[in-house]
Motif scaffolding. Structure first.
Motif, PDB file in Angstrom:
ATOM      1  N   ASP A 462       0.819  -1.217   0.000  1.00  0.00           N
ATOM      2  CA  ASP A 462       0.000   0.000   0.000  1.00  0.00           C
ATOM      3  C   ASP A 462       0.857   1.273   0.000  1.00  0.00           C
ATOM      4  O   ASP A 462       0.364   2.360   0.246  1.00  0.00           O
ATOM      5  CB  ASP A 462      -0.969  -0.007   1.183  1.00  0.00           C
ATOM      6  N   GLN A 463       2.178   1.117  -0.248  1.00  0.00           N
ATOM      7  CA  GLN A 463       3.056   2.300  -0.325  1.00  0.00           C
ATOM      8  C   GLN A 463       3.886   2.237  -1.605  1.00  0.00           C
ATOM      9  O   GLN A 463       5.082   2.546  -1.589  1.00  0.00           O
ATOM     10  CB  GLN A 463       3.984   2.372   0.895  1.00  0.00           C
ATOM     11  N   ASN A 464       3.241   1.835  -2.691  1.00  0.00           N
ATOM     12  CA  ASN A 464       3.919   1.754  -3.976  1.00  0.00           C
ATOM     13  C   ASN A 464       5.195   0.913  -3.875  1.00  0.00           C
ATOM     14  O   ASN A 464       6.196   1.212  -4.533  1.00  0.00           O
ATOM     15  CB  ASN A 464       4.235   3.164  -4.500  1.00  0.00           C
ATOM     16  N   LEU A 465       5.142  -0.094  -3.021  1.00  0.00           N
ATOM     17  CA  LEU A 465       6.229  -1.061  -2.816  1.00  0.00           C
ATOM     18  C   LEU A 465       7.459  -0.499  -2.106  1.00  0.00           C
ATOM     19  O   LEU A 465       8.521  -1.139  -2.082  1.00  0.00           O
ATOM     20  CB  LEU A 465       6.652  -1.731  -4.130  1.00  0.00           C
ATOM     21  N   ARG A 466       7.324   0.697  -1.518  1.00  0.00           N
ATOM     22  CA  ARG A 466       8.416   1.168  -0.669  1.00  0.00           C
ATOM     23  C   ARG A 466       8.768   0.044   0.295  1.00  0.00           C
ATOM     24  O   ARG A 466       7.892  -0.656   0.795  1.00  0.00           O
ATOM     25  CB  ARG A 466       7.981   2.426   0.112  1.00  0.00           C
ATOM     26  N   SER A 467      10.071  -0.137   0.541  1.00  0.00           N
ATOM     27  CA  SER A 467      10.476  -1.358   1.245  1.00  0.00           C
ATOM     28  C   SER A 467      11.259  -1.077   2.511  1.00  0.00           C
ATOM     29  O   SER A 467      11.923  -0.039   2.636  1.00  0.00           O
ATOM     30  CB  SER A 467      11.330  -2.225   0.315  1.00  0.00           C
ATOM     31  N   ASP A 468      11.184  -2.034   3.419  1.00  0.00           N
ATOM     32  CA  ASP A 468      11.960  -2.020   4.652  1.00  0.00           C
ATOM     33  C   ASP A 468      12.805  -3.291   4.705  1.00  0.00           C
ATOM     34  O   ASP A 468      12.397  -4.331   4.197  1.00  0.00           O
ATOM     35  CB  ASP A 468      11.044  -2.070   5.886  1.00  0.00           C
ATOM     36  N   LEU A 469      13.961  -3.199   5.351  1.00  0.00           N
ATOM     37  CA  LEU A 469      14.660  -4.410   5.780  1.00  0.00           C
ATOM     38  C   LEU A 469      14.275  -4.618   7.237  1.00  0.00           C
ATOM     39  O   LEU A 469      14.555  -3.747   8.076  1.00  0.00           O
ATOM     40  CB  LEU A 469      16.177  -4.246   5.648  1.00  0.00           C
ATOM     41  N   VAL A 470      13.608  -5.722   7.538  1.00  0.00           N
ATOM     42  CA  VAL A 470      13.241  -5.994   8.926  1.00  0.00           C
ATOM     43  C   VAL A 470      14.251  -6.957   9.540  1.00  0.00           C
ATOM     44  O   VAL A 470      14.692  -7.916   8.899  1.00  0.00           O
ATOM     45  CB  VAL A 470      11.799  -6.547   9.063  1.00  0.00           C
ATOM     46  N   ILE A 471      14.651  -6.660  10.770  1.00  0.00           N
ATOM     47  CA  ILE A 471      15.637  -7.481  11.476  1.00  0.00           C
ATOM     48  C   ILE A 471      14.991  -8.004  12.750  1.00  0.00           C
ATOM     49  O   ILE A 471      14.513  -7.219  13.571  1.00  0.00           O
ATOM     50  CB  ILE A 471      16.906  -6.655  11.805  1.00  0.00           C
ATOM     51  N   LEU A 472      14.947  -9.341  12.881  1.00  0.00           N
ATOM     52  CA  LEU A 472      14.309  -9.971  14.031  1.00  0.00           C
ATOM     53  C   LEU A 472      15.339 -10.754  14.831  1.00  0.00           C
ATOM     54  O   LEU A 472      16.351 -11.208  14.274  1.00  0.00           O
ATOM     55  CB  LEU A 472      13.202 -10.936  13.569  1.00  0.00           C
ATOM     56  N   ASP A 473      15.086 -10.913  16.114  1.00  0.00           N
ATOM     57  CA  ASP A 473      15.875 -11.838  16.923  1.00  0.00           C
ATOM     58  C   ASP A 473      15.461 -13.245  16.490  1.00  0.00           C
ATOM     59  O   ASP A 473      14.301 -13.620  16.643  1.00  0.00           O
ATOM     60  CB  ASP A 473      15.565 -11.600  18.406  1.00  0.00           C
ATOM     61  N   ALA A 474      16.380 -14.008  15.943  1.00  0.00           N
ATOM     62  CA  ALA A 474      16.025 -15.315  15.361  1.00  0.00           C
ATOM     63  C   ALA A 474      15.476 -16.279  16.407  1.00  0.00           C
ATOM     64  O   ALA A 474      14.794 -17.236  16.064  1.00  0.00           O
ATOM     65  CB  ALA A 474      17.234 -15.925  14.667  1.00  0.00           C
ATOM     66  N   GLN A 475      15.764 -16.051  17.680  1.00  0.00           N
ATOM     67  CA  GLN A 475      15.240 -16.938  18.726  1.00  0.00           C
ATOM     68  C   GLN A 475      13.886 -16.468  19.241  1.00  0.00           C
ATOM     69  O   GLN A 475      13.269 -17.123  20.067  1.00  0.00           O
ATOM     70  CB  GLN A 475      16.244 -17.040  19.878  1.00  0.00           C
ATOM     71  N   ARG A 476      13.455 -15.301  18.773  1.00  0.00           N
ATOM     72  CA  ARG A 476      12.150 -14.756  19.195  1.00  0.00           C
ATOM     73  C   ARG A 476      11.481 -14.068  18.010  1.00  0.00           C
ATOM     74  O   ARG A 476      11.103 -12.901  18.086  1.00  0.00           O
ATOM     75  CB  ARG A 476      12.368 -13.738  20.334  1.00  0.00           C
ATOM     76  N   VAL A 477      11.331 -14.794  16.915  1.00  0.00           N
ATOM     77  CA  VAL A 477      10.747 -14.157  15.723  1.00  0.00           C
ATOM     78  C   VAL A 477       9.336 -13.650  16.006  1.00  0.00           C
ATOM     79  O   VAL A 477       8.912 -12.627  15.471  1.00  0.00           O
ATOM     80  CB  VAL A 477      10.705 -15.095  14.487  1.00  0.00           C
ATOM     81  N   GLU A 478       8.620 -14.342  16.898  1.00  0.00           N
ATOM     82  CA  GLU A 478       7.229 -13.979  17.172  1.00  0.00           C
ATOM     83  C   GLU A 478       7.121 -12.577  17.780  1.00  0.00           C
ATOM     84  O   GLU A 478       6.048 -11.972  17.755  1.00  0.00           O
ATOM     85  CB  GLU A 478       6.558 -15.029  18.070  1.00  0.00           C
ATOM     86  N   ALA A 479       8.235 -12.053  18.320  1.00  0.00           N
ATOM     87  CA  ALA A 479       8.220 -10.708  18.909  1.00  0.00           C
ATOM     88  C   ALA A 479       8.273  -9.617  17.846  1.00  0.00           C
ATOM     89  O   ALA A 479       8.092  -8.438  18.152  1.00  0.00           O
ATOM     90  CB  ALA A 479       9.392 -10.555  19.883  1.00  0.00           C
ATOM     91  N   GLY A 480       8.533  -9.991  16.600  1.00  0.00           N
ATOM     92  CA  GLY A 480       8.580  -8.991  15.532  1.00  0.00           C
ATOM     93  C   GLY A 480       9.919  -8.290  15.451  1.00  0.00           C
ATOM     94  O   GLY A 480      10.841  -8.597  16.208  1.00  0.00           O
ATOM     95  N   PRO A 481      10.046  -7.341  14.511  1.00  0.00           N
ATOM     96  CA  PRO A 481      11.350  -6.717  14.260  1.00  0.00           C
ATOM     97  C   PRO A 481      11.892  -5.954  15.469  1.00  0.00           C
ATOM     98  O   PRO A 481      11.138  -5.259  16.150  1.00  0.00           O
ATOM     99  CB  PRO A 481      11.063  -5.740  13.116  1.00  0.00           C
ATOM    100  N   ILE A 482      13.199  -6.100  15.704  1.00  0.00           N
ATOM    101  CA  ILE A 482      13.874  -5.267  16.701  1.00  0.00           C
ATOM    102  C   ILE A 482      14.427  -4.015  16.026  1.00  0.00           C
ATOM    103  O   ILE A 482      14.704  -3.024  16.676  1.00  0.00           O
ATOM    104  CB  ILE A 482      15.008  -6.020  17.435  1.00  0.00           C
ATOM    105  N   ALA A 483      14.600  -4.069  14.726  1.00  0.00           N
ATOM    106  CA  ALA A 483      15.030  -2.881  13.970  1.00  0.00           C
ATOM    107  C   ALA A 483      14.441  -2.967  12.567  1.00  0.00           C
ATOM    108  O   ALA A 483      14.290  -4.058  12.013  1.00  0.00           O
ATOM    109  CB  ALA A 483      16.551  -2.808  13.908  1.00  0.00           C
ATOM    110  N   THR A 484      14.101  -1.812  12.026  1.00  0.00           N
ATOM    111  CA  THR A 484      13.551  -1.732  10.678  1.00  0.00           C
ATOM    112  C   THR A 484      14.332  -0.673   9.908  1.00  0.00           C
ATOM    113  O   THR A 484      14.358   0.493  10.304  1.00  0.00           O
ATOM    114  CB  THR A 484      12.055  -1.352  10.731  1.00  0.00           C
TER     115      THR A 484
END
Ligand code: V55
Ligand code: FE
Length: 507
Positions: A462-484
């Motif tokens: 919904d943003q003309n494909l503007r993109s983020d690199l999302v970085i998650l704690d691999a041992q807690r992916v369910e917590a969502g990104p720690i940095a974007t």
């Protein structure tokens, strides 16, 4: 933008599903969402981008040092209407992460094909893996696009496409340094090189193969091991496959090399009519084969199975009695945009891939292989901690739709799978995002398996494909990104990605 807003998309097939769910129903005449020109990870960009010190939400862990690289097809010139999204010049990108900062850079992999077309200002290779359609002026020139995967070899990024040798690029600048990379003459300059080589977990050496190794339609596969520091070929053997089909990936353990042959078969009459290299043969059987690493390949044995496809290996191992090969499996043609040999229409259900484990006894006494479904996750691009390519492993990672929700309304998720407990955890990014394949970055070179970060590109539908690199704690992916990491633009297209650890950069 023709994106089907409201449908989170992952992988090859999500594209088709999104189109299916889009207003107007399943109009197969237009590009599916997720395909170039319509949205998602295959959307073309064509602009090389450099952005130092990207904007970041959250905090990049200070210990995170390395680079996230990826490649994908980003056509220099428009594709013919019957061409497919796997064709197009490779556009490589890098997020260099160090000291809490992120520099973003993209450059085309400038093989001969790119350079010749750039000069001619038009497409000279108009059809996917079809030399019959090439412009006569490019006869004998490399068809390499580097549009499928990237690896790090001796401080270079090698951009890979399975029909050609790699294109070598500078690890820091992404400038092309060798349009036809032959490992210093170790491999012939006409040698196809897989997009999915493996790094030996014990030695760091590179294991690769090339199919159709002796020319178009050849049933010979060459398999080899290359020294990580000298680039010398340490071992090579040639085997024959039961029939000529797409061999996109393979498996290597400490002792064995494994192949899975699937009936995405070469179709020369179709090529002569101006079509792509492959068609799906729904009457074709599958064959799983293995032989001893380092040997002459004469011990190769094939084990038969029903019509299936399996494109990507997650991990492999043996327990002394049996060999285990974890792969994503579809019941039918995995790529709905590739023709069926019998002329039947695309089968989207048959293209859904699920993670399975193929196993065969090492004593070679079985006739067929066993197969078991591992997870209810539809995940065409599964990954592991790449330090475990050739040894037993525990954790897998993938982008997939939320399995708890009807596919067409499901959000795009990153999953972390624990193969030991057969459980998984998900982060659901929602329905307005398309997630590309994630990669795993270990905390350090020596940290235990699975300790580190999972990262990947989120394209905002919904943003003309503007993109983020999302970085998650691999041992807690369910917590969502720690940095974007927030790009002001669409990320370049992606098929596969790679994490290069900081300690592997030349000093
Ligand atoms: C794949 C991708 C390709 C290809 C063959 O991931 C298989 C599957 C981007 O090109 O040519
Ligand atoms: Fe692949």
């Amino acid at each position: 933008m023709g994106t089907a807003a409201g449908v989170g998309a992952v992988g090859f097939n999500a594209a088709a599903h999104a189109a299916d769910a889009a207003p107007g129903g399943s109009d197969l005449s237009r590009p599916p969402a997720g395909a170039p020109g319509s949205g998602g990870q295959f959307s073309l960009l064509r602009a090389e981008v450099t952005i130092n010190d990207c904007e970041v939400d959250g905090k990049i862990p200070a210990e995170l040092d390395g680079g996230f690289y990826a490649t994908g097809p980003d056509p220099q010139y428009p594709r013919l209407p019957n061409n497919i999204l796997f064709d197009g010049e490779g556009h490589v990108r890098m997020f260099r992460i160090q000291n809490g900062r992120v520099d973003y850079r993209t450059r085309y992999a400038k093989g001969e094909r790119y350079q010749l077309q750039d000069k001619a200002r038009r497409s000279l290779y108009p059809m996917y893996r079809n030399p019959y359609m090439d412009d006569p002026s490019v006869k004998g020139k490399s068809r390499a696009t580097g549009n499928t995967h990237v690896i790090n070899h001796k401080g270079m990024i090698l951009a890979l496409k399975e029909d050609s040798p790699p294109i070598a690029m500078d690890l820091n600048t992404l400038e092309t340094v060798d349009a036809i990379f032959t490992f210093g003459g170790e491999l012939p300059s006409t040698q196809p090189f897989t997009a999915h080589p493996k790094v030996c977990s014990l030695t760091g050496n590179l294991l690769g193969f090339g199919y159709e190794a002796e020319g178009l339609g050849s049933d010979v596969v060459s398999v080899f091991e290359i020294d990580k520091t000298t680039s010398k070929k340490l071992w090579e053997t040639k085997i024959k496959v039961p029939y000529v089909g797409m061999i996109h990936d393979f498996g290597v353990s400490e002792k064995y090399v494994m192949f899975f042959c699937v009936p995405m078969t070469i179709d020369i009459p179709q090529m002569k009519r101006g079509g792509i290299h492959w068609s799906w043969d729904r009457s074709g059987k599958t064959y799983f084969g293995f032989f001893r690493r380092g040997g002459d390949g004469k011990d190769l044995k094939w084990f038969e199975g029903p019509t299936r496809s399996g494109t990507h290996t997650m991990g492999v191992f043996d327990d002394g009695k049996k060999l285990y090969f974890d792969t994503e499996i579809t019941a039918g043609n995995p790529f709905p945009f590739m023709p069926n040999k019998d002329g039947s229409p695309p089968d989207f259900k048959g293209a859904e891939s699920y993670l399975h484990r193929i196993s065969v006894p090492l004593n070679g006494k079985a006739k067929s292989y066993d197969i078991e479904k591992l997870y209810p996750l539809s995940a065409p691009l599964p990954r592991q901690d790449d330090r475990y390519n050739t040894v037993p492993y525990r954790y897998g990672y993938a982008a997939c739709p939320d399995p708890a929700v009807d596919r067409r309304a499901a959000g795009a998720c990153y999953a972390r799978m624990d193969l030991q407990t057969r459980t998984y955890k998900l982060w659901n990014a929602g329905t307005r995002i398309s997630l590309a394949e994630p990669v795993f970055a270990p905390r350090s070179a020596t940290s235990p398996e699975g300790e580190g970060y999972l990262m990947g590109i989120a394209y905002h539908l919904d943003q003309n494909l503007r993109s983020d690199l999302v970085i998650l704690d691999a041992q807690r992916v369910e917590a969502g990104p720690i940095a974007t990491v927030k790009l002001p633009v669409q990320a370049s297209p992606q098929v596969h990605g790679l994490w290069v650890r900081g300690d592997l950069y030349p000093t």
